[in-house]
Each structure stands twice: as structure tokens, then as C-alpha cells.
Scaffold this motif. Structure first.
Motif, PDB file in Angstrom:
ATOM      1  N   VAL A  35       0.856  -1.181   0.000  1.00  9.03           N
ATOM      2  CA  VAL A  35       0.000   0.000   0.000  1.00  9.03           C
ATOM      3  C   VAL A  35       0.892   1.231   0.000  1.00  9.03           C
ATOM      4  N   ASN A  36       0.638   2.151  -0.920  1.00 10.76           N
ATOM      5  CA  ASN A  36       1.289   3.465  -0.930  1.00 10.76           C
ATOM      6  C   ASN A  36       0.248   4.472  -0.462  1.00 10.76           C
ATOM      7  N   GLU A  37       0.547   5.143   0.637  1.00 13.28           N
ATOM      8  CA  GLU A  37      -0.417   6.086   1.203  1.00 13.28           C
ATOM      9  C   GLU A  37       0.176   7.489   1.242  1.00 13.28           C
ATOM     10  N   LYS A  38      -0.605   8.444   0.738  1.00 11.02           N
ATOM     11  CA  LYS A  38      -0.190   9.845   0.779  1.00 11.02           C
ATOM     12  C   LYS A  38      -0.699  10.465   2.066  1.00 11.02           C
ATOM     13  N   LEU A  39       0.193  11.091   2.799  1.00 17.00           N
ATOM     14  CA  LEU A  39      -0.165  11.756   4.050  1.00 17.00           C
ATOM     15  C   LEU A  39      -0.401  13.234   3.769  1.00 17.00           C
ATOM     16  N   ASN A  42      -3.736  19.637   6.202  1.00 14.76           N
ATOM     17  CA  ASN A  42      -4.555  20.712   5.635  1.00 14.76           C
ATOM     18  C   ASN A  42      -4.710  20.587   4.126  1.00 14.76           C
ATOM     19  N   GLY A  43      -4.897  19.363   3.641  1.00 12.34           N
ATOM     20  CA  GLY A  43      -5.137  19.118   2.237  1.00 12.34           C
ATOM     21  C   GLY A  43      -3.901  19.087   1.359  1.00 12.34           C
ATOM     22  N   VAL A  44      -2.725  19.305   1.942  1.00 15.00           N
ATOM     23  CA  VAL A  44      -1.484  19.318   1.170  1.00 15.00           C
ATOM     24  C   VAL A  44      -0.730  18.016   1.434  1.00 15.00           C
ATOM     25  N   VAL A  45      -0.293  17.337   0.365  1.00 12.46           N
ATOM     26  CA  VAL A  45       0.461  16.103   0.515  1.00 12.46           C
ATOM     27  C   VAL A  45       1.823  16.433   1.109  1.00 12.46           C
ATOM     28  N   THR A  46       2.125  15.841   2.265  1.00 12.29           N
ATOM     29  CA  THR A  46       3.401  16.103   2.934  1.00 12.29           C
ATOM     30  C   THR A  46       4.381  14.948   2.787  1.00 12.29           C
ATOM     31  N   ASP A  47       3.873  13.730   2.592  1.00  6.62           N
ATOM     32  CA  ASP A  47       4.750  12.567   2.502  1.00  6.62           C
ATOM     33  C   ASP A  47       3.974  11.396   1.913  1.00  6.62           C
ATOM     34  N   THR A  48       4.700  10.426   1.404  1.00  2.00           N
ATOM     35  CA  THR A  48       4.104   9.172   0.938  1.00  2.00           C
ATOM     36  C   THR A  48       4.819   8.035   1.653  1.00  2.00           C
ATOM     37  N   VAL A  49       4.046   7.162   2.268  1.00  2.09           N
ATOM     38  CA  VAL A  49       4.619   6.004   2.965  1.00  2.09           C
ATOM     39  C   VAL A  49       4.141   4.736   2.282  1.00  2.09           C
ATOM     40  N   SER A  50       4.985   3.697   2.351  1.00  2.30           N
ATOM     41  CA  SER A  50       4.637   2.388   1.805  1.00  2.30           C
ATOM     42  C   SER A  50       4.689   1.369   2.922  1.00  2.30           C
ATOM     43  N   TYR A  51       3.727   0.448   2.903  1.00  2.00           N
ATOM     44  CA  TYR A  51       3.691  -0.613   3.903  1.00  2.00           C
ATOM     45  C   TYR A  51       2.980  -1.824   3.317  1.00  2.00           C
ATOM     46  N   ASP A  71     -14.768 -15.154  -5.295  1.00  2.00           N
ATOM     47  CA  ASP A  71     -14.271 -15.435  -3.955  1.00  2.00           C
ATOM     48  C   ASP A  71     -13.490 -14.224  -3.460  1.00  2.00           C
ATOM     49  N   LYS A  72     -13.330 -14.131  -2.145  1.00  2.00           N
ATOM     50  CA  LYS A  72     -12.639 -13.005  -1.531  1.00  2.00           C
ATOM     51  C   LYS A  72     -11.783 -13.539  -0.399  1.00  2.00           C
ATOM     52  N   ILE A  73     -10.580 -12.978  -0.229  1.00  2.00           N
ATOM     53  CA  ILE A  73      -9.740 -13.320   0.910  1.00  2.00           C
ATOM     54  C   ILE A  73      -9.205 -12.045   1.539  1.00  2.00           C
ATOM     55  N   GLU A  74      -8.729 -12.184   2.768  1.00  2.00           N
ATOM     56  CA  GLU A  74      -8.069 -11.087   3.462  1.00  2.00           C
ATOM     57  C   GLU A  74      -6.576 -11.365   3.430  1.00  2.00           C
ATOM     58  N   VAL A  75      -5.793 -10.367   3.068  1.00  2.00           N
ATOM     59  CA  VAL A  75      -4.341 -10.512   2.967  1.00  2.00           C
ATOM     60  C   VAL A  75      -3.756 -10.758   4.354  1.00  2.00           C
ATOM     61  N   SER A  76      -2.729 -11.596   4.420  1.00  2.00           N
ATOM     62  CA  SER A  76      -2.092 -11.955   5.677  1.00  2.00           C
ATOM     63  C   SER A  76      -1.315 -10.778   6.280  1.00  2.00           C
ATOM     64  N   TYR A  77      -0.868 -10.949   7.506  1.00  2.00           N
ATOM     65  CA  TYR A  77      -0.152  -9.896   8.235  1.00  2.00           C
ATOM     66  C   TYR A  77       1.117  -9.424   7.533  1.00  2.00           C
ATOM     67  N   ASP A  78       1.733 -10.301   6.724  1.00  2.00           N
ATOM     68  CA  ASP A  78       2.975  -9.946   6.038  1.00  2.00           C
ATOM     69  C   ASP A  78       2.750  -9.475   4.600  1.00  2.00           C
ATOM     70  N   GLY A  79       1.508  -9.278   4.224  1.00  2.00           N
ATOM     71  CA  GLY A  79       1.176  -8.787   2.889  1.00  2.00           C
ATOM     72  C   GLY A  79       1.016  -9.873   1.845  1.00  2.00           C
ATOM     73  N   SER A  80       1.151 -11.132   2.233  1.00  2.00           N
ATOM     74  CA  SER A  80       1.048 -12.227   1.267  1.00  2.00           C
ATOM     75  C   SER A  80      -0.388 -12.732   1.144  1.00  2.00           C
ATOM     76  N   MET A 139      -3.249   2.134  -3.770  1.00  2.00           N
ATOM     77  CA  MET A 139      -3.035   3.508  -3.319  1.00  2.00           C
ATOM     78  C   MET A 139      -4.072   3.870  -2.269  1.00  2.00           C
ATOM     79  N   LYS A 140      -3.640   4.594  -1.266  1.00  2.00           N
ATOM     80  CA  LYS A 140      -4.540   5.171  -0.265  1.00  2.00           C
ATOM     81  C   LYS A 140      -4.123   6.631  -0.144  1.00  2.00           C
ATOM     82  N   ASN A 141      -5.002   7.489  -0.490  1.00  2.00           N
ATOM     83  CA  ASN A 141      -4.665   8.909  -0.343  1.00  2.00           C
ATOM     84  C   ASN A 141      -5.902   9.655  -0.066  1.00  2.00           C
TER      85      ASN A 141
END
Length: 141
Positions: A35-39, A42-51, A71-80, A139-141
Motif C-alpha cells: 500500500v502506498n499512502e499519501k499523508l 490541511n489538504g497538502v500532501v506532505t509525505d508518501t509512505v509504503s507498507y 471469492d474473496k480473501i483477506e491478505v495476511s499480516y505480512d502482505g502475502s 493507493m490510499k490517499n
């Protein structure tokens, strides 16, 4: 003689069945989710983190002529993730990116909104094949 005819008819019926995509086979599809998330402040992108995409939902579509997921699954704790026990065929794996739309670009304005966009990969697998489709990046932003 009746048993022989019944046996031949049964074997013919079983061998005539064509396996279609879906559950019941020995193949699998695996990969990872990032996941790449934009932080924003006040509406301005300050950083992008990946996890790793722990607990993200992933969906699978059996075959290539369907738009509804099977079918649907939930991703494991390690992203697999791993979809197992699949028949040979074509499959589409997808998840959703969450995209932020700032509206009028005014901080704390109530016309901001988010939409979901599909991120997908399609793969064709054979009998007993274990396909690794690599990384799906959401992406999560």
C-alpha cells in the motif's frame, strides 16, 4: 454384462465433463500486496509512505467472461496472499485503491470525496501450477 455397460457409461460421462475455472483443482495463485499512502496536512500532501497490505481484501474472478467476483480473501499480516485449489484456466485477481479528490482545494471543505479504483492482474494457470503474480500495489490517499 449390465455392470460392464454401466461402468463404460459412467466412465464416458466422467471423461466427457469439461473442467471450468474455479474451485476443485490443484493449482494456486499467490503474491503480495503493498500500500502506498499519501499523508496530508490541511489538504497538502506532505509525505508518501509504503507498507505491506495486511488485512486488505482481495477478490478473484473465475474465467474471463464474468464481471462479478467469485471469492474473496483477506491478505495476511505480512502482505502475502494465496488462492488455492483452483482448476486450470484464466483468473483475475483485484483489489481497490482509495483515491482522494479535494473538491475546491479549500482546507476542511465538505466537498472533498474519495472513490475506489480497481487494481487488477490476470493470469492463466495450468494443472498443478503455482503461479506467483508478484506485487499488487494499492493507493490510499
Amino acid at each position: 454384462m449390465k455392470k460392464l455397460i454401466f461402468g463404460i457409461a459412467l466412465l464416458s460421462a466422467i471423461s466427457a465433463c469439461k473442467k471450468v475455472e474455479g474451485d476443485g483443482g490443484r493449482a494456486s495463485i499467490s503474491g503480495n500486496v503493498m500500500v502506498n499512502e499519501k499523508l496530508r496536512i490541511n489538504g497538502v500532501v506532505t509525505d508518501t509512505v509504503s507498507y505491506v497490505g495486511a488485512k486488505e481484501d482481495l477478490y478473484i474472478i473465475y474465467g474471463d467472461g464474468d464481471a462479478m467476483y467469485d471469492d474473496k480473501i483477506e491478505v495476511s499480516y505480512d502482505g502475502s496472499f494465496k488462492f488455492e485449489f483452483l482448476q486450470p484456466g484464466t483468473y483475475t485477481i483485484f483489489g481497490y485503491s482509495e483515491i482522494f479528490h479535494p473538491g475546491n482545494n479549500v482546507p476542511n471543505n465538505d466537498d472533498d470525496y474519495k472513490t475506489l479504483e480497481v487494481v487488477s492482474k490476470t493470469v492463466t494457470i495450468g494443472k498443478k501450477e503455482n503461479a506467483d503474480i508478484g506485487t499488487i500495489t494499492l493507493m490510499k490517499n
